[in-house]
Design a protein around this motif. Structure first.
Motif, PDB file in Angstrom:
ATOM      1  N   SER A  45      39.709  34.066  52.245  1.00  0.00           N
ATOM      2  CA  SER A  45      38.587  34.998  52.353  1.00  0.00           C
ATOM      3  C   SER A  45      39.084  36.420  52.569  1.00  0.00           C
ATOM      4  O   SER A  45      38.493  37.389  52.095  1.00  0.00           O
ATOM      5  CB  SER A  45      37.624  34.548  53.463  1.00  0.00           C
ATOM      6  N   GLY A  49      38.269  39.337  49.916  1.00  0.00           N
ATOM      7  CA  GLY A  49      37.605  40.548  50.385  1.00  0.00           C
ATOM      8  C   GLY A  49      38.364  41.801  49.991  1.00  0.00           C
ATOM      9  O   GLY A  49      37.782  42.867  49.816  1.00  0.00           O
ATOM     10  N   ARG A 231      32.252  37.334  45.059  1.00  0.00           N
ATOM     11  CA  ARG A 231      32.175  37.000  46.479  1.00  0.00           C
ATOM     12  C   ARG A 231      30.725  36.862  46.939  1.00  0.00           C
ATOM     13  O   ARG A 231      30.422  36.083  47.825  1.00  0.00           O
ATOM     14  CB  ARG A 231      32.876  38.072  47.307  1.00  0.00           C
TER      15      ARG A 231
END
Lengths: 335, 342
Positions: A45, A49, A231
């Motif tokens: 993640s 990001g 995302r």
């Protein structure tokens, strides 16, 4: 190494050394202290990001190297997510991607033309920011839409815990760095940033360079929006707002001087990593998410104050880490 | 000046003494004032034509009165831009002022004086921080104020947990609702009073002359003995206080404190100042132009609303006007200063 890269390229890499050291230290400390940080899910993640910001910051970095600034990137990111999530063409997503690319280049070129015509970059990109924001809101007035399935599959592809979009973004930053440091275009870019008038008097094609720089920034911002969809899985006309400040912060953390002409785009990688790391650790620690505003603002101020306090140069063990900045007694003028 | 396509060489930028404007500068200023007020007049006419009874003075005063907070905030933005800076923390300061004043008032008319005093002081304190970062730590104004604005946002979001907080005193709403002599909104009176006060400081004091000199050429100003840091810090303090007053006006108008109602004001203040002929390079422009800039933006919004176009179009229209005005003011200011690359 020395045979591969030019002397200027290597000299420009020196200001990025402090941020590499700080970031690597931060990663090591986070790794040692936090158990949830060490998980594969978290790494995934974190990297996912980072991908959009890497792209947006690369474009922002190119513009800041010319001594300008691009405040419209946030709106362009939003517009790109909205275009990606709107139902167009045969549903394969090809048309969406094509439109995202075209929109980015067109907006960026408009910025570049305005700046080359002598409009202050800040106002020019502020104006396009408003126009693009209005456009995004006209297409989609609230978050939603559906992303073509095949496109979404590509955007969320991942090797183990390393997302494909992260690797591509990393590759784009490296290519952008080589473009700005090893090509004729890059040399002109630095020259314009160092002294616009000087570059013009040396008969360099300053206007063309400016337009290309802003066009690249627009393109990279719209690609950042595309990657962001991987995302959030939807379009959102306001989602990109934070990217303007975040990309500027990442670029300046990376040791690129806001006055232009100094620093290397490679510094964006640790800059983005450090910002993502702070957000990630605050999330893992369960801190109220609004504290992130405060940390971001503080990081920007501290970084700028440190770079400024280092003044002309920063030496560690006789190695100059920051190139001279010349005397700038002006208490003011914005970039 | 005979070859307009060629950049005028940057010889002797110090030669134009900023404290005593040359004839060319004065001419440029008047021309750009003419453009701003011309545009405002054009928009009044358009405003009047879009609806029946559109020219009624009462309606126009109401429209202007509703947006007086923009006018108040722009005064500060213009002063900072004249000093050669930029304040991107105006929206967050307005939100902060809205929350602080509502919390202190707590619904009681007796607390209004205290609330007003504390809120203005808070705005001034933010201005001091901005000014110190810009003047002492030499951080670019754009970045320093952007960072301070972001930190302020974090502070009041954490404080209020994103919810409206405090309670506006009923008497406070008089600024927004009451009409002097039955037609003049109190908000316009407050706006004009604030404008006159700042205009006096700017045009009739040595501090104001020093501010112009600092904005036009900080190095030259410093060498001629002007305490440039104090001018810069003072400019940000004025901006912080104006934004605090504007935030309170917004609270009085809406009747509740909000964490995000003023977000858009950061950029609209820059737009209004630029439309009013204040140049980014510093030292060019004044307070009269931004007054027209505010009218242009306010009328534009109302016209678009009356026409029933989606509100997103307002962003587009504002952006286009900003670009056009930059091109115009650039043409007008060409030759007013030696330096061409601002």
């Amino acid at each position: 190494m020395s045979a591969v890269l030019g002397a200027t390229t290597r000299a420009n890499l020196k200001p990025t050394i402090p941020i590499w050291i700080v970031t690597i230290l931060a990663v090591v400390v986070a790794f040692a202290v936090s158990t949830p940080f060490r998980t594969g899910t978290n790494a995934s993640s974190l990297l996912l990001g980072m991908a959009p910001l890497l792209l947006v910051a690369a474009g922002q970095g190119i513009v800041i190297l010319t001594g300008g600034i691009d405040l419209s990137v946030g709106s362009v990111v939003s517009l790109a997510t909205v275009i990606t999530a709107s139902s167009l063409g045969d549903g394969s997503g090809t048309l969406n991607v094509a439109l995202v690319v075209v929109a980015g280049v067109v907006i960026g070129t408009a910025n570049g033309v305005g700046v080359a015509a002598g409009i202050n970059p800040l106002v020019m990109t502020l104006a396009t920011m408003g126009i693009v924001k209005g456009g995004a809101l006209l297409i989609m007035d609230s978050p939603g839409g559906t992303v073509p399935a095949s496109l979404l599959e590509g955007l969320t592809w991942s090797f183990g815990s390393v997302p494909l979009t992260f690797l591509i973004s990393l590759g784009v930053v490296v290519v952008a760095w080589l473009l700005t440091s090893e090509t004729r275009f890059g040399h002109t870019l630095y020259a314009v940033g160092h002294s616009g008038i000087g570059a013009r008097r040396a008969a360099l094609r300053t206007n063309r360079t400016l337009i290309v720089a802003y066009a690249l920034s627009g393109l990279l911002a719209s690609l950042g929006g595309l990657v962001l969809v991987g995302r959030v899985f939807s379009g959102d006309p306001l989602i990109g707002d934070a990217f303007s400040l975040d990309s500027i912060t990442a670029v300046l953390l990376g040791g690129i001087a806001v006055v232009g002409g100094r620093g290397a785009l490679l510094g964006i990688i640790p800059g983005v990593l450090l910002l993502a790391l702070v957000d990630n650790l605050l999330n893992l620690a369960g801190v109220f998410s609004y504290y992130q505003y405060i940390t971001k603002g503080m990081i920007l101020i501290v970084a700028l104050a440190l770079y400024n306090a280092a003044g002309g140069e920063l030496k560690i063990g006789g190695v100059r880490l920051l190139p001279g900045r010349g005397s700038k007694p002006d208490a003011g003028a914005p970039a | 000046m005979s070859a307009p396509t060629v950049t005028p060489p940057a010889e002797n930028p110090e030669a134009t003494t900023p404290a005593a404007p040359t004839r060319l500068q004065a001419l440029g200023r008047h021309r750009s004032l003419g453009v701003s007020y011309g545009l405002a007049l054009l928009f009044v006419i358009a405003l009047g034509l879009t609806t029946k009874n559109g020219f009624s003075p009462e309606r126009i005063l109401n429209i202007v009165g509703q947006d007086a907070q923009l006018g108040m905030a722009v005064i500060g933005q213009a002063v900072v831009m004249l000093s050669g800076g930029l304040d991107l923390s105006i929206g967050p300061v307005m939100n902060l002022a809205s929350i602080v004043s509502a919390v202190i008032m707590d619904g009681s008319n007796g607390n209004i004086p205290l609330a007003v005093a504390v809120t203005i002081a808070a705005g001034g304190a933010v201005g001091v921080v901005n000014g110190l970062l810009v003047a002492k730590l030499r951080i670019a104004p754009l970045l320093a104020t952007l960072a301070v604005g972001t930190i302020l946002q974090g502070i009041y979001y954490v404080w209020t947990e994103g919810q409206p907080k405090g309670n506006v005193a009923p008497g406070f709403r008089a600024i927004a609702d009451d009409r002097i002599l039955g037609f003049l909104p109190v908000s316009i009176v407050v706006w004009v009073a604030l404008w006159s006060l700042v205009a006096f400081v700017l045009y009739r004091t040595t501090w104001g002359k020093g501010l112009y000199a600092t904005g036009a050429n900080p190095r030259a100003a410093w060498l001629s003995g002007i305490a440039t840091s104090r001018k810069v810090i003072g400019a940000y303090v004025i901006a912080g206080m104006c934004a605090a007053i504007a935030g309170m006006q917004l609270t009085a108008y809406s009747g509740a404190a909000s964490v995000n109602a003023a977000d858009s004001y950061t950029l609209t203040t820059v737009a209004a100042a630029v439309i009013g002929g204040v140049a980014f390079a510093g030292g060019i422009g004044g307070l009269a132009g931004p007054f027209a800039g505010v009218l242009v933006l306010v009328f534009l919004d109302t016209i678009l609303e009356t026409l029933g176009v989606p509100s997103a179009t307002q962003y587009i229209a504002q952006g286009l006007i900003l670009i056009i005005m930059m091109l115009v003011s650039r043409r007008l200011n060409r030759g007013a200063r030696g330096r061409d690359d601002a």
